[in-house]
Design a protein around this motif. Structure first.
Motif, short mmCIF file in Angstrom:
data_model
loop_
_atom_site.label_atom_id
_atom_site.label_comp_id
_atom_site.label_asym_id
_atom_site.label_seq_id
_atom_site.Cartn_x
_atom_site.Cartn_y
_atom_site.Cartn_z
N ARG A 202 -7.75 -54.90 72.80
CA ARG A 202 -7.34 -54.42 74.13
C ARG A 202 -8.46 -53.61 74.78
O ARG A 202 -8.71 -53.72 75.98
CB ARG A 202 -6.07 -53.56 74.01
N TRP B 238 4.98 -69.36 77.15
CA TRP B 238 4.99 -68.34 78.20
C TRP B 238 5.32 -66.96 77.65
O TRP B 238 4.88 -65.95 78.18
CB TRP B 238 5.97 -68.71 79.32
N ASP B 239 6.13 -66.94 76.56
CA ASP B 239 6.59 -65.65 76.06
C ASP B 239 5.86 -65.25 74.79
O ASP B 239 6.44 -64.64 73.90
CB ASP B 239 8.10 -65.66 75.84
N PHE B 240 4.57 -65.58 74.73
CA PHE B 240 3.75 -65.18 73.57
C PHE B 240 3.85 -63.67 73.36
O PHE B 240 3.72 -62.89 74.29
CB PHE B 240 2.29 -65.58 73.81
N ASP B 241 4.08 -63.28 72.12
CA ASP B 241 4.24 -61.86 71.79
C ASP B 241 3.54 -61.59 70.46
O ASP B 241 3.99 -62.06 69.41
CB ASP B 241 5.74 -61.55 71.68
N PRO B 242 2.45 -60.84 70.49
CA PRO B 242 1.69 -60.61 69.24
C PRO B 242 2.51 -59.85 68.20
O PRO B 242 2.18 -59.89 67.02
CB PRO B 242 0.49 -59.79 69.70
N THR B 243 3.57 -59.16 68.63
CA THR B 243 4.39 -58.45 67.64
C THR B 243 5.49 -59.33 67.06
O THR B 243 6.22 -58.91 66.17
CB THR B 243 5.05 -57.19 68.27
N ALA C 212 -3.41 -49.72 75.04
CA ALA C 212 -2.47 -50.53 75.83
C ALA C 212 -2.54 -50.16 77.31
O ALA C 212 -2.57 -51.03 78.19
CB ALA C 212 -1.05 -50.35 75.30
N LEU C 213 -2.58 -48.85 77.58
CA LEU C 213 -2.61 -48.41 78.98
C LEU C 213 -3.95 -48.77 79.64
O LEU C 213 -3.99 -49.18 80.80
CB LEU C 213 -2.36 -46.90 79.07
N HIS D 282 6.34 -59.42 79.37
CA HIS D 282 7.63 -60.08 79.59
C HIS D 282 8.76 -59.46 78.79
O HIS D 282 9.92 -59.75 79.02
CB HIS D 282 7.52 -61.58 79.27
N TYR E 118 4.69 -49.40 73.67
CA TYR E 118 3.35 -49.70 74.20
C TYR E 118 2.78 -51.00 73.66
O TYR E 118 1.80 -51.51 74.17
CB TYR E 118 2.39 -48.54 73.89
N ALA F 138 -0.65 -44.46 82.96
CA ALA F 138 -2.04 -44.94 83.09
C ALA F 138 -2.68 -44.38 84.36
O ALA F 138 -3.83 -43.93 84.34
CB ALA F 138 -2.07 -46.47 83.10
N GLU G 124 -4.79 -55.04 86.06
CA GLU G 124 -4.40 -54.96 87.47
C GLU G 124 -5.61 -54.68 88.35
O GLU G 124 -5.75 -55.25 89.44
CB GLU G 124 -3.34 -53.87 87.66
N ARG H 184 4.80 -46.87 82.12
CA ARG H 184 3.45 -47.18 81.64
C ARG H 184 2.45 -47.09 82.78
O ARG H 184 1.34 -46.59 82.62
CB ARG H 184 3.43 -48.57 80.99
N GLN I 118 -3.80 -52.52 80.36
CA GLN I 118 -2.88 -52.81 81.47
C GLN I 118 -3.50 -52.39 82.80
O GLN I 118 -3.45 -53.13 83.79
CB GLN I 118 -1.59 -52.04 81.22
N TYR I 119 -4.11 -51.22 82.80
CA TYR I 119 -4.74 -50.72 84.03
C TYR I 119 -5.86 -51.66 84.47
O TYR I 119 -5.98 -52.03 85.63
CB TYR I 119 -5.30 -49.32 83.81
N PRO J 188 4.45 -57.10 74.93
CA PRO J 188 3.84 -57.74 76.11
C PRO J 188 4.72 -57.55 77.35
O PRO J 188 5.89 -57.18 77.25
CB PRO J 188 3.76 -59.21 75.71
#
Lengths: 360, 418
Positions: free
Chosen positions: A235, A133-138, A309-310, B308, B303, B322, A317, B318, A313-314, B306
């Motif tokens: 992205r 659930w908390d996958f984080d590419p960084t 990233a923005l 969470h 940025y 945007a 949604e 953010r 994200q936009y 993720p």
């Protein structure tokens, strides 16, 4: 000079891919989703569009111009407007090839990129997402340790498309604090392709969990370039694809609302429906412009992490809002699988998760 | 080709206005918010020099053809420039921007529909002397969005030499300065025949100080208080017959060469993106201030993490960033279409819907994020939140603009989608 009009060559890409998507992808989309498979012929036919070649610079055997990311975004919107699962399946080799073109070594390109560009469709693929659930590419949990002139790779990946028959996977892993990517032949010792995954959407694209259980890799299998910008490229691809899905849903709902009558007139003549459609159209255009700007920055070599990233994200949604409203506008029919809008809603919800499944 | 490169003259202009905003507008913003109805003289005197030097055309686009060194026409950037100027001035102070002296909205109507003689008579004044304002009077107490329902009457006098106006106009921006406090004028929309609908609605120029034109009230507003908003009554107000703009004929917009009521509605294609640009200026002011304020206090915005792992503040910021950028790009799309001479009614209304909503969202969120500080009058955030709110209301409410967007998208007439 600022302009929102595609150039002639870009318009040609849009027109060509749009025709392909509406004639070849959309008619297959329902059955492909139900049967959880993509007919092989459509991948062959799609390959002939040369979209992968459009993403690879000329020096490396492709035909990309200075606006490769932007053109890629335009193409992905069109493919996704036809069907995102089939479209991404078609462009799956790009998730392997684009990283090699951007961050690979000459030897890696010669070994993998050249034959791919000269041959037909081959299911080369990438493994970024981890099934937690908390996958984080960084902060990847898949790690590689340097040991002499080899790396030892350990971890679990999910959403790995065509892992069952890909000759090689591009596996993203952490090396100390660095984000790295490795070319891993699927038949390497320690690679275990697990059961096929079942997801809410994107069902025509077969994905698997893959376990890397102490896989020894030669140092030369690590991509020498920086890997983070590849995430920005993904992205942007996701944002553009989300715009495509949303546009498909909007256009379908619009046509339905114009033709469906209630109380003696088309339901589109009610402000409650008309305003929903107006807002859907505005949000689609807004998300598209953000995606284009981020792609343009990638092509210019400008910093694009924030913009990508923005935009993503936009678009995440936006596509959920638009597809959800499309379902609402179709009412009961929107909930029935015979109509495409419920599928689009299932796909839309996945966009915050889909990182790495497409790239420009 | 799709491109996001801004022309150098535009960036330079934005930089210049930014300095004006910082040095002249911002320091007085709170004062004029507290002293509604006072003219913001520091700004108006300074900007008048520039406006006067440009012949009084304060916010009209330069649409003249210019050639490059090889003799090819350069791309027009008039509306692109204008949108950036309005955005940057509103970043300084939206109320003061609205109080800019010059030909303004009323002048635009004269420019668009007047004869050469009328243009000379009415517009010359903006290139000389003291600051002057013009205003546009359309809205009436019972008719806002429904402009075709206005009741102000225009009758010809018995000798046929004068128009006699009777009626009441409200929400006239810069109305007091145009009608009473400077040697300006008001463009009043009135009907020659209430039974003839839109075709009979015509614009009339009423000079400041004309007997029978009375400023009866200055509104006390939620925001944009540096700009006066007047109610004006016309009681047997006599004006020369030559003060009607366009044709006296009662006809539809087509046969009057697009200069009648329909023509007036079309000018919204040009003005709506500019209102949207003003909204974006306030949004940027709020956003930039909030980010700087929080950064100085150790709050970072990442940025690459993720969802969470984002903090609630990061997620809000953010989203604000945007939304701001998305809305601004829609504005830029609308004005570049305008510059290219394309029909942009759809894009104009889209940008207005989006920017009107986004400015309010961002400004309200900024107040929320800074808590007790955000709500306090020691900062300008609470003022910007009040200033922002008008943008979803005037120059077509968000709902009217949704209606326009929807009609365009669905191919419906105003009769089919009401």
């Amino acid at each position: 000079m600022i302009s929102f009009t595609p150039g002639d060559e870009q318009q040609l890409v849009i027109d060509t891919v749009r025709r392909f998507a509406s004639e070849q992808l959309r008619p297959l989309a329902h059955d492909a989703d139900e049967q959880r498979s993509t007919p092989a012929e459509v991948l062959t036919r799609g390959w002939e569009l040369g979209l992968l070649h459009n993403a690879i610079p000329e020096a490396l055997g492709g035909i990309a111009d200075a606006q490769a990311a932007l053109t890629g975004a335009l193409a992905l919107e069109e493919l996704a407007a036809g069907d995102v699962a089939l479209g991404w399946h078609l462009l799956l080799p790009a998730t392997f090839a684009v990283p090699l073109a951007r961050a690979g070594s000459d030897a890696q390109r010669e070994r993998w990129l050249t034959p791919l560009l000269e041959g037909g469709y081959a299911p080369l693929s990438a493994a970024l997402i981890e099934p937690t659930w908390d996958f984080d590419p960084t902060a990847l949990q898949t790690v590689a340790f340097a040991d002499g002139d080899e790396y030892l790779l350990t971890g679990l990946k999910g959403y790995v498309a065509r892992a069952n028959d890909a000759a090689a996977l591009l596996v993203y892993a952490r090396v100390g604090d660095e984000l790295a990517a490795f070319i891993v032949p699927r038949d390497s010792a320690g690679v275990a392709v697990l059961d096929r995954e079942q997801h809410m959407g994107l069902r025509a694209l077969p994905t698997y969990q893959v376990r890397f259980d102490g896989v020894w890799l030669p140092a030369a299998s690590r991509l020498p370039g920086t890997i983070e910008p590849l995430l920005d490229r993904s992205r942007v691809a996701l944002a553009a694809s989300a715009v495509g899905v949303a546009r498909g849903a909007y256009e379908y709902a619009r046509a339905y609302a114009l033709q469906r009558e209630a109380f003696g007139r088309p339901i589109a003549q009610n402000q409650s429906i008309a305003f929903m459609l107006a807002e859907m159209a505005i949000e689609i255009d807004a998300a598209r412009l953000l995606a284009w700007e981020a792609a343009w920055r990638l092509d210019r070599g400008l910093p694009a992490m924030r913009e990508a990233a923005l935009a993503a994200q936009y678009a995440d949604e936006m596509v959920l809002m638009v597809t959800d409203r499309a379902v609402q506008i179709l009412g009961g029919h929107g909930y029935i699988r015979e109509y495409p809008v419920e599928r689009w809603l299932r796909e839309a919800r996945g966009f915050p998760t889909f990182l790495g499944l497409a790239i420009v | 080709m799709i491109d996001f490169e801004m022309p150098t003259p535009v960036s330079r202009q934005v930089q210049f206005i930014g300095m004006l905003g910082e040095q002249v507008m911002r320091p007085r913003a709170r004062y004029y918010d507290d002293h509604e109805g006072e003219r913001p003289v520091e700004y108006t005197s300074l900007i008048w020099q520039t406006v006067r030097a440009q012949g009084g055309r304060n916010f009209s686009a330069d649409t003249s053809e210019r050639l490059d060194r090889d003799g090819r026409p350069r791309p027009r950037i008039g509306y692109l420039m204008l949108a950036h100027m309005v955005e940057a001035l509103s970043w300084g102070d939206a109320g003061m921007y609205l109080a800019t002296p010059g030909a303004g909205l009323g002048g635009a109507a004269v420019d668009a529909t007047g004869t050469p003689e009328q243009k000379e008579r009415f517009l010359r004044r903006f290139g000389e002397g003291e600051p002057k304002w013009s205003a546009m009077a359309m809205t009436e107490p019972h008719a806002g969005s429904d402009t075709a329902a206005i009741r102000t009457r225009a009758r010809l006098s018995d000798d046929g030499r004068e128009w006699i106006l009777d009626g009441e106009k409200i929400f006239v921006t810069s109305g007091a300065m145009a009608a009473r406090d400077s040697a300006g004028f008001v463009v009043v929309w009135a009907t020659l025949d209430p039974s003839a609908g839109r075709a009979a609605i015509k614009p009339f120029v009423v000079e400041a100080g004309t007997p029978g034109m009375l400023v009866t009230k200055l509104e006390h507003k939620h925001g944009i208080r540096a700009s006066d908003t007047a109610a004006i009554i016309f009681q047997h107000c006599r004006i020369p017959r030559e003060n009607l703009l366009g044709s006296e004929e009662i006809s539809d917009g087509r046969s009057s060469g697009g200069k009648g009521f329909a023509g007036a509605m079309r000018t919204f294609d040009a003005t709506r993106p500019l209102v949207a640009a003003s909204a974006i200026g306030i949004a940027r002011a709020s956003l930039e201030f909030t980010i700087t304020y929080l950064r100085q206090r150790g709050v970072t915005i990442r940025y690459d993490v993720p969802l969470h792992r984002q903090t609630a503040i990061e997620r809000d910021l953010r989203q604000m960033e945007a939304q701001h950028r998305a809305a601004w790009l829609l504005v830029l799309r609308a004005v570049t279409a305008m510059d290219a001479g394309q029909d942009n009614a759809l894009e104009a209304s889209m940008s207005k819907v989006k920017a009107g909503q986004v400015a309010t969202f961002i400004a309200q969120k900024a107040v929320e994020l800074l808590g007790p500080e955000g709500y306090s009058c020691t900062l300008l955030l609470e003022k910007w939140m009040r200033d922002a709110r008008i943008n979803d209301i005037y120059e077509g409410t968000g709902q009217i603009n949704r209606l326009i967007v929807a009609r365009r998208l669905l191919g419906y007439s105003s009769r089919e989608l009401r």
